[in-house]
Design a protein around this motif. Structure first.
Motif, PDB file in Angstrom:
ATOM      1  N   LEU A 398       6.170 -16.339 -53.394  1.00  0.00           N
ATOM      2  CA  LEU A 398       5.652 -14.973 -54.294  1.00  0.00           C
ATOM      3  C   LEU A 398       6.195 -15.268 -55.751  1.00  0.00           C
ATOM      4  O   LEU A 398       5.140 -15.123 -56.571  1.00  0.00           O
ATOM      5  N   HIS A 399       7.086 -15.668 -56.164  1.00  0.00           N
ATOM      6  CA  HIS A 399       7.203 -15.778 -57.419  1.00  0.00           C
ATOM      7  C   HIS A 399       6.985 -17.027 -58.196  1.00  0.00           C
ATOM      8  O   HIS A 399       6.256 -16.867 -59.138  1.00  0.00           O
ATOM      9  N   ASP A 400       6.805 -18.071 -57.536  1.00  0.00           N
ATOM     10  CA  ASP A 400       6.278 -19.609 -58.122  1.00  0.00           C
ATOM     11  C   ASP A 400       4.964 -19.597 -58.083  1.00  0.00           C
ATOM     12  O   ASP A 400       4.402 -20.099 -58.965  1.00  0.00           O
ATOM     13  N   THR A 401       4.279 -19.141 -56.924  1.00  0.00           N
ATOM     14  CA  THR A 401       2.868 -19.403 -56.524  1.00  0.00           C
ATOM     15  C   THR A 401       1.936 -18.308 -57.134  1.00  0.00           C
ATOM     16  O   THR A 401       1.154 -18.359 -58.068  1.00  0.00           O
ATOM     17  N   TYR A 402       2.424 -17.109 -56.837  1.00  0.00           N
ATOM     18  CA  TYR A 402       1.746 -15.915 -57.313  1.00  0.00           C
ATOM     19  C   TYR A 402       2.195 -15.249 -58.450  1.00  0.00           C
ATOM     20  O   TYR A 402       1.711 -13.973 -59.052  1.00  0.00           O
ATOM     21  N   GLY A 403       3.416 -15.559 -59.080  1.00  0.00           N
ATOM     22  CA  GLY A 403       3.844 -15.069 -60.163  1.00  0.00           C
ATOM     23  C   GLY A 403       4.438 -13.566 -60.090  1.00  0.00           C
ATOM     24  O   GLY A 403       4.530 -12.671 -60.838  1.00  0.00           O
ATOM     25  N   PHE A 404       4.867 -13.042 -58.747  1.00  0.00           N
ATOM     26  CA  PHE A 404       5.459 -11.913 -58.214  1.00  0.00           C
ATOM     27  C   PHE A 404       6.955 -12.011 -58.736  1.00  0.00           C
ATOM     28  O   PHE A 404       7.640 -12.679 -58.227  1.00  0.00           O
ATOM     29  N   PRO A 405       7.466 -11.018 -59.378  1.00  0.00           N
ATOM     30  CA  PRO A 405       8.639 -11.155 -60.006  1.00  0.00           C
ATOM     31  C   PRO A 405       9.794 -10.803 -58.808  1.00  0.00           C
ATOM     32  O   PRO A 405       9.626  -9.897 -58.074  1.00  0.00           O
ATOM     33  N   ILE A 406      10.874 -11.489 -58.644  1.00  0.00           N
ATOM     34  CA  ILE A 406      11.888 -11.432 -57.564  1.00  0.00           C
ATOM     35  C   ILE A 406      12.368  -9.735 -57.568  1.00  0.00           C
ATOM     36  O   ILE A 406      12.771  -9.385 -56.503  1.00  0.00           O
ATOM     37  N   ASP A 407      12.716  -9.313 -58.607  1.00  0.00           N
ATOM     38  CA  ASP A 407      13.302  -7.993 -58.697  1.00  0.00           C
ATOM     39  C   ASP A 407      12.269  -6.834 -57.962  1.00  0.00           C
ATOM     40  O   ASP A 407      12.520  -5.914 -57.391  1.00  0.00           O
ATOM     41  N   LEU A 408      10.902  -7.018 -58.363  1.00  0.00           N
ATOM     42  CA  LEU A 408      10.023  -6.217 -57.464  1.00  0.00           C
ATOM     43  C   LEU A 408       9.916  -6.625 -56.047  1.00  0.00           C
ATOM     44  O   LEU A 408       9.721  -5.659 -55.302  1.00  0.00           O
ATOM     45  N   THR A 409      10.217  -7.671 -55.687  1.00  0.00           N
ATOM     46  CA  THR A 409      10.223  -8.214 -54.122  1.00  0.00           C
ATOM     47  C   THR A 409      11.527  -7.364 -53.736  1.00  0.00           C
ATOM     48  O   THR A 409      11.370  -6.957 -52.580  1.00  0.00           O
ATOM     49  N   LEU A 410      12.460  -7.450 -54.393  1.00  0.00           N
ATOM     50  CA  LEU A 410      13.895  -6.646 -53.574  1.00  0.00           C
ATOM     51  C   LEU A 410      13.574  -5.488 -53.794  1.00  0.00           C
ATOM     52  O   LEU A 410      14.082  -4.833 -52.685  1.00  0.00           O
ATOM     53  N   GLU A 411      12.807  -4.736 -54.711  1.00  0.00           N
ATOM     54  CA  GLU A 411      12.650  -3.213 -54.422  1.00  0.00           C
ATOM     55  C   GLU A 411      11.981  -3.129 -53.291  1.00  0.00           C
ATOM     56  O   GLU A 411      12.165  -2.029 -52.662  1.00  0.00           O
ATOM     57  N   ILE A 412      10.789  -3.555 -53.107  1.00  0.00           N
ATOM     58  CA  ILE A 412       9.792  -3.334 -52.197  1.00  0.00           C
ATOM     59  C   ILE A 412      10.399  -3.687 -50.826  1.00  0.00           C
ATOM     60  O   ILE A 412      10.336  -2.826 -49.823  1.00  0.00           O
ATOM     61  N   VAL A 413      11.127  -4.741 -50.657  1.00  0.00           N
ATOM     62  CA  VAL A 413      11.837  -5.151 -49.262  1.00  0.00           C
ATOM     63  C   VAL A 413      12.736  -3.980 -48.929  1.00  0.00           C
ATOM     64  O   VAL A 413      12.927  -3.570 -47.751  1.00  0.00           O
ATOM     65  N   GLU A 414      13.477  -3.762 -50.154  1.00  0.00           N
ATOM     66  CA  GLU A 414      14.578  -2.646 -49.689  1.00  0.00           C
ATOM     67  C   GLU A 414      13.942  -1.273 -49.270  1.00  0.00           C
ATOM     68  O   GLU A 414      14.508  -0.722 -48.340  1.00  0.00           O
ATOM     69  N   GLU A 415      12.954  -0.892 -49.853  1.00  0.00           N
ATOM     70  CA  GLU A 415      12.205   0.226 -49.267  1.00  0.00           C
ATOM     71  C   GLU A 415      11.836   0.290 -47.823  1.00  0.00           C
ATOM     72  O   GLU A 415      11.632   1.067 -47.282  1.00  0.00           O
TER      73      GLU A 415
END
Length: 888
Positions: A398-415
Motif C-alpha cells: 500500500l505504501h510503496d505501490t499506491y502511495g498510501f502512508p503507513i500512519d494512515l494504515t495504522l489508524e484505519i487498521v486500529e479502528e
C-alpha cells in the motif's frame, strides 16, 4: 525582529565590511552529486575548492536551501525544517580565523540600535575542534566569553569535509542558551535542545586525500589560499529573536500553521501529536511553494519525487487533523502572502505555481480514496482468515505501490480492531532505503573528481567562438585519459581534451553538443561529446583517429556544419513553438524543459490537460507563420537585471550569471535568455512539423516536432502512404477517412459473425465433452483440450456449460486451449466438488506450473496459462492426478 529584517541586517553588516553581496542561487543545483542546494556553501564549491578562481575576495549572501535527510524530525524539534535560509559570509584567501571570529562576535553582540542582532554575551556558547588551539585562543582574545563557555569537541561535530578528496578544516560553532526551562546545564557538549546552534564558522585550511570515511583521511598539507565558509541559520535566529519556541512559529511560517488550525478546528498547543502535524503542514507547504518557484514540479523520481513527498506528507497530516477534503488552495495562498516580501516570484508567479499544487492534491486525494478501498478489503480478508494482524508485506505494498502512508494504515487498521506487522513493514522499508542508498552511492562513485580540472580552469575560461565561427585555431591546454591528467594520447585512445578556445558547442540549455573534429600537426580527433565539467571550462571527449596528440600542440576545432545548422534550426524552432504555445494557451504555458538536436525538438511545458487536435494545429500554424514571416533573430549580451526588465523569459531552475545572452525572434514576440546557437532569421528554420503531444506528469505536457529537412521527409513519407492508400482503396484522398471507417465497420461486423459461429461450434461440443467424464478420487472430471480457440472467455463459457450439464454430483471441469499461440487452462468446480476438497484456484495454478507460467483464482472458477502449448496434455493430466490425491 522580523525574519527579513534579520537577513537585511546581516547583509548590510557585511557589505560595510567590504563583502560583495551575492543573490541566492536556485534551490536546484547544477552539482550532479546533489538534487538540491543543501547548504549555503554549495554555490561556492568551485571557488572554495579552487576549481574556479573566485570573482571577489569576500562575499555574503542569504542562500535558499532544501534538506530532507532529517524529514522525520520535522515538527518534533524546534529547529528541523526542510526549507531553510542560510546566511553566510565567505572569504577566498582574504581573511581567516581572526577575521571570521571578529565579524561573528561583533554582529551578534552589537546592539540593535547600532545595526547588530543584540544578543547578550552571557547567553552564548562556542565550540571549537579539540586540536584547534588557535581558534580557542582567538575566542578568548576577541570575545568576552569565559573559558568554560568555549568547549572543545571532536571530529564528529567540529571538523568539516565534503567526504571527498579536496579542501577540509576545523570549525567553530556558536550556540544560544535558551535557559534552564529547556533542558540540562552543561553547554553544547550535552547535545541538548536547550542549546541551539545558530552559526558555524568553517576554517578551510587543509587539503585532504585518501578519504576512508568522514573522520578518516590523510592531510596532504595546507591550502595555498585558506578560505572561510560560514553559515548562520536564519530561521533559528528568527525564533530566538521573536521569542517563540521554534522555527514553525516565526513570522514566515506561523501563518500557515494558523490556517491549518482554522481549517481543522483543532487547537494548537493542546495535543503533542496534533502540534507535530500542524508544524509538518506549515514547514512542508512553505518548502513546496519554494521548490515550485524554482521550477521543480511533482513527479515520481529525482527532485520531483521529493516535492511530491513533501506535498503528500502535508495532505496526510491535514487528514490526521480531521481535514479529509482539499486544503491546498488556502494553505498555499497563506504561504505566498508570508513569503512574497522576501521572494517576490511566489507572488507574481502564483497562478502557475498553485496549478501544480492543486493538481497534486487532487491526485493524491484520489489515491487515498482508492488506497482506503484496497486497505478495507485487506482488513476484511485478514479478519475472515481469523488473523489479528495485517501482514507487513501488504502494508508495504500500500505504501510503496499506491502511495498510501503507513500512519494512515495504522489508524484505519486500529479502528478495525487488528494491528499491523510493523516489524515486517519496517524491515521492508529498511531494505528499500538500503537499495536506494546503494544506488545513490554507486551513482556518486561514478562522478568525476572535478579537482583534476582545477589547474586547467585556473588558466582562464574556455573562449567559445562558435556563435560566429565554425573553425577556430587554438592550443591543447590539457589531456585526461581515464580521468587522469597525461601529456599525450595516442591512436585509438578515448581522451578528454581541453583547449584555450573552441568553436564546438558544449551541451547545455537543452541543446546537445556539436559534432566535429579537432585537427593539428600529425593528428586528428573525432569529437564524441562536449561538456562543461566545471563552470567556464569546456572539455572535449574525443577518439584519437590519426596520430598522437600532446599538451601544448596547436589544434583547430572544426564543427560539422550541416549538423550545427540543423541543431540551430531546432533550437530556434523551440523558441517559436514556445511563443506559439503562449499565444494559444496563455502565459501559464511556461517551459519546463527541452531537448534540441539536429532536426528534432522536444519541449515540456506547464499545462494540466491534453491538447485537442485543433489546438495542436493552431500552435503548429502560428509557429510556421513565424517561419514564413522571416522574423529577424538577434542576440544581445546584457546584465540579468536589464534582460528581466526587457521581458526576457528565463528557464526556471536554470543558473544564470550576472551577464546573460538574450535571444529575440521578431522582437518581443519571442524573447528568452539562451546561450544556444540559432539561425539568423526564422525562415532558415524551414518547416516545423508537430509529430507528438503527451503527458509527462500531472501538470506538464510535452510536444515533439521535426524541423527543417527532417520535417519535410516525414511529410513526404506520409504523402507516400496516403498515395498508396488512395490507390489500394480506389478512393480519393479527401474520402479516405470515410472509406477506412466503412472498412472498419465491415471488419467488426465480420468478426462478430465469426465469433458467434465459433461460439456456436464450441457449444455444440458440450455433449461430447460431458461424455468424456471420468472418476478421479471422489469427483467426476472432464479434462480435455479444445485446440485453437479465439479467446479465453470462450473456453470459460464452455467449461461452465459442461459443469452445468454434469449436475449436482461432485464434478470438476478442466479445459485447455491454444489462444493466440499460448496455452490456457480453465478449471471450474461445483459445490459438491469444493466440499470434497477440490479448489479451482489450486488446480489452475498447478496446471500453469506445467505450462511454464502462472495462474490462480477463486475456488469455483480459475485460470492458468504459460508459454508451452505442447505441454497442455501433461497439464490436464496433472489436474486429474491432483484430484485423485486430494479427493480420495
Amino acid at each position: 525582529m522580523k525574519t527579513a529584517e534579520i537577513a537585511q541586517r546581516y547583509l548590510d553588516f557585511f557589505e560595510k565590511k567590504g563583502h560583495t553581496i551575492v543573490p541566492s542561487a536556485s534551490l536546484v543545483t547544477d552539482d550532479p552529486a546533489l538534487l538540491f542546494t543543501v547548504a549555503g556553501m554549495v554555490p561556492f564549491i568551485p571557488y572554495l575548492s579552487g576549481d574556479v578562481p573566485a570573482p571577489y575576495p569576500s562575499a555574503a549572501d542569504n542562500q535558499k536551501c532544501i534538506r530532507t535527510n532529517d524529514i522525520e524530525e520535522v515538527g518534533k524539534t524546534p529547529r528541523h525544517g526542510t526549507f531553510f535560509q542560510m546566511l553566510g559570509n565567505w572569504s577566498f584567501g582574504d581573511y581567516f580565523k581572526e577575521g571570521a571570529i571578529t565579524y561573528a562576535w561583533e554582529l551578534l553582540t552589537s546592539s540593535e540600535e547600532d545595526g547588530g542582532l543584540g544578543f547578550d554575551p552571557k547567553d552564548l556558547w562556542v565550540t571549537v575542534y579539540e586540536e584547534d588551539d588557535e581558534a580557542h585562543d582567538l575566542w578568548l582574545k576577541l570575545s568576552s566569553l569565559p573559558a568554560e563557555r568555549i568547549q572543545r569537541l571532536g571530529k564528529d561535530t567540529n571538523y568539516w569535509t565534503t567526504g571527498l578528496p579536496g579542501p577540509a578544516g576545523p570549525c567553530s560553532e556558536i550556540f544560544f542558551d535558551r535557559g534552564p526551562d529547556y533542558g540540562i546545564d552543561g553547554g553544547p557538549a550535552t547535545d541538548d535542545d536547550r542549546y541551539v546552534e545558530i552559526w558555524n564558522l568553517v576554517f578551510m585550511q587543509y587539503e585532504i586525500t585518501n578519504v576512508r570515511s568522514k573522520f578518516e583521511f590523510d592531510i596532504v598539507g595546507e591550502l595555498p589560499a585558506k578560505n572561510i565558509d560560514t553559515g548562520m541559520g536564519l530561521e533559528r535566529v528568527a525564533f530566538i529573536k521573536q521569542g517563540v519556541d521554534n522555527m514553525y512559529e516565526t513570522d514566515q511560517v506561523r501563518p500557515v500553521l494558523d490556517k491549518a488550525v482554522e481549517l481543522s478546528g483543532r487547537a494548537y498547543g493542546a495535543n503533542h501529536e496534533d502540534d507535530v502535524r500542524f508544524r509538518v503542514v506549515a514547514d512542508h507547504i512553505r518548502s513546496s511553494l519554494m521548490l515550485l518557484s524554482d521550477g521543480v514540479t511533482p513527479s515520481n523520481d529525482g527532485r520531483g519525487y521529493i516535492l511530491r513527498r513533501l506535498m503528500r506528507r502535508a495532505i496526510r497530516s491535514m487528514r490526521l487533523l480531521g481535514v479529509d477534503g482539499p486544503s491546498f488552495a488556502e494553505l498555499f495562498a497563506t504561504s505566498r502572502d508570508a513569503m512574497k516580501a522576501a521572494y517576490p516570484i511566489v507572488g507574481t508567479d502564483y497562478e502557475r505555481l498553485s496549478q501544480y499544487a492543486l493538481a497534486e492534491e487532487a491526485t493524491f486525494l484520489r489515491t487515498l480514496a482508492s488506497g482506503s478501498e484496497i486497505l478495507d478489503e485487506s482488513v476484511a480478508a485478514t479478519k475472515a482468515a481469523g488473523d489479528a494482524q495485517l501482514s507487513g508485506a501488504q502494508a508495504f505494498l500500500l505504501h510503496d505501490t499506491y502511495g498510501f502512508p503507513i500512519d494512515l494504515t495504522l489508524e484505519i487498521v486500529e479502528e478495525a480492531g487488528i494491528t499491523v506487522d510493523r516489524a515486517a513493514f519496517d524491515t521492508l522499508m529498511t531494505e528499500q532505503r538500503e537499495r536506494a542508498k546503494a544506488d545513490a552511492r554507486s551513482r556518486k562513485g561514478q562522478l568525476a573528481d572535478t579537482s583534476v580540472y582545477r589547474e586547467l580552469r585556473a588558466q582562464g575560461e574556455t573562449v567559445f567562438t562558435g556563435y560566429t565561427d565554425l573553425e577556430t585555431e587554438s592550443r591543447i591546454l590539457g589531456i585526461l585519459v581515464g580521468g587522469v591528467p597525461t601529456d599525450r594520447a595516442t591512436h585509438g585512445q578515448i581522451a578528454e581534451v581541453i583547449l584555450a578556445e573552441t568553436a564546438l558547442y558544449a551541451e547545455s540549455g537543452g541543446q546537445v553538443a556539436d559534432k566535429g573534429v579537432i585537427v593539428g600537426p600529425g593528428f586528428e580527433l573525432e569529437v564524441l561529446d562536449v561538456q562543461k565539467p566545471v563552470p567556464g571550462l569546456v572539455s572535449h571527449t574525443v577518439e584519437v583517429t590519426t596520430g598522437e596528440v600532446g599538451v601544448g600542440q596547436p589544434a583547430t576545432t572544426v564543427v560539422d556544419a550541416a549538423n550545427r545548422r540543423a541543431a540551430a534550426q531546432a533550437h530556434s524552432a523551440t523558441h517559436l513553438v514556445h511563443a506559439a504555445l503562449r499565444d494559444t494557451l496563455g502565459k501559464g504555458a511556461t517551459q519546463a524543459g527541452s531537448l534540441n538536436r539536429a532536426g528534432y525538438l522536444r519541449f515540456d511545458f506547464a499545462w494540466g490537460q491534453a491538447l485537442s487536435p485543433e489546438t495542436r494545429s493552431e500552435i503548429e500554424e502560428i509557429a510556421n507563420n513565424a517561419v514564413r514571416d522571416d522574423l529577424q533573430v538577434t542576440t544581445r549580451v546584457m546584465s540579468l537585471d536589464e534582460a528581466k526588465a526587457a521581458g526576457a523569459m528565463a528557464l526556471f531552475g536554470e543558473k544564470y550569471g550576472d551577464t546573460v545572452r538574450m535571444v529575440d525572434i521578431g522582437g518581443p514576440w519571442s524573447r528568452e535568455l539562451c546561450a544556444g546557437t540559432h539561425v539568423a532569421s526564422s525562415a532558415q528554420v524551414g518547416l516545423i512539423n508537430l509529430v507528438g503531444e503527451s503527458s509527462v506528469g500531472a501538470s506538464n505536457r510535452r510536444v515533439e516536432a521535426l524541423v527543417g529537412l527532417d520535417a519535410f521527409r516525414e511529410l513526404a513519407a506520409e504523402r507516400a502512404i496516403v498515395s498508396q492508400l488512395t490507390s489500394s482503396l480506389k478512393s480519393p484522398r479527401d474520402q479516405l477517412p470515410a472509406r477506412i471507417a466503412e472498412l472498419q465497420a465491415n471488419l467488426k461486423a465480420a468478426e462478430k459473425k465469426i465469433a458467434a459461429f465459433e461460439a456456436k461450434s464450441l457449444g455444440e461440443r458440450v455433449p461430447a465433452l460431458v461424455g468424456t467424464a471420468q472418476r478421479a478420487g471422489a469427483v467426476s472430471v472432464v479434462a480435455q483440450s479444445l485446440g485453437q480457440v479465439a479467446s479465453a472467455d470462450d473456453v470459460r463459457s464452455v467449461a461452465l456449460q459442461v459443469r452445468e450439464r454434469l449436475g449436482s454430483d461432485a464434478a470438476v471441469v478442466a479445459l485447455g486451449a491454444e489462444v493466440g499461440g499460448r496455452p490456457v487452462v480453465i478449471v471450474a468446480t461445483n459445490d459438491a466438488a469444493r466440499a470434497a476438497g477440490a479448489k479451482a484456484g489450486v488446480l489452475a495454478k498447478a496446471a500453469a506450473g506445467v505450462l511454464g507460467g502462472g495462474g490462480g483464482g477463486r475456488d469455483d472458477v480459475a485460470q492458468g496459462g504459460g508459454a508451452d502449448v505442447a505441454a497442455l496434455p501433461a497439464a490436464l493430466a496433472g489436474v486429474v492426478d491432483a484430484l485423485t490425491g486430494a479427493t480420495a
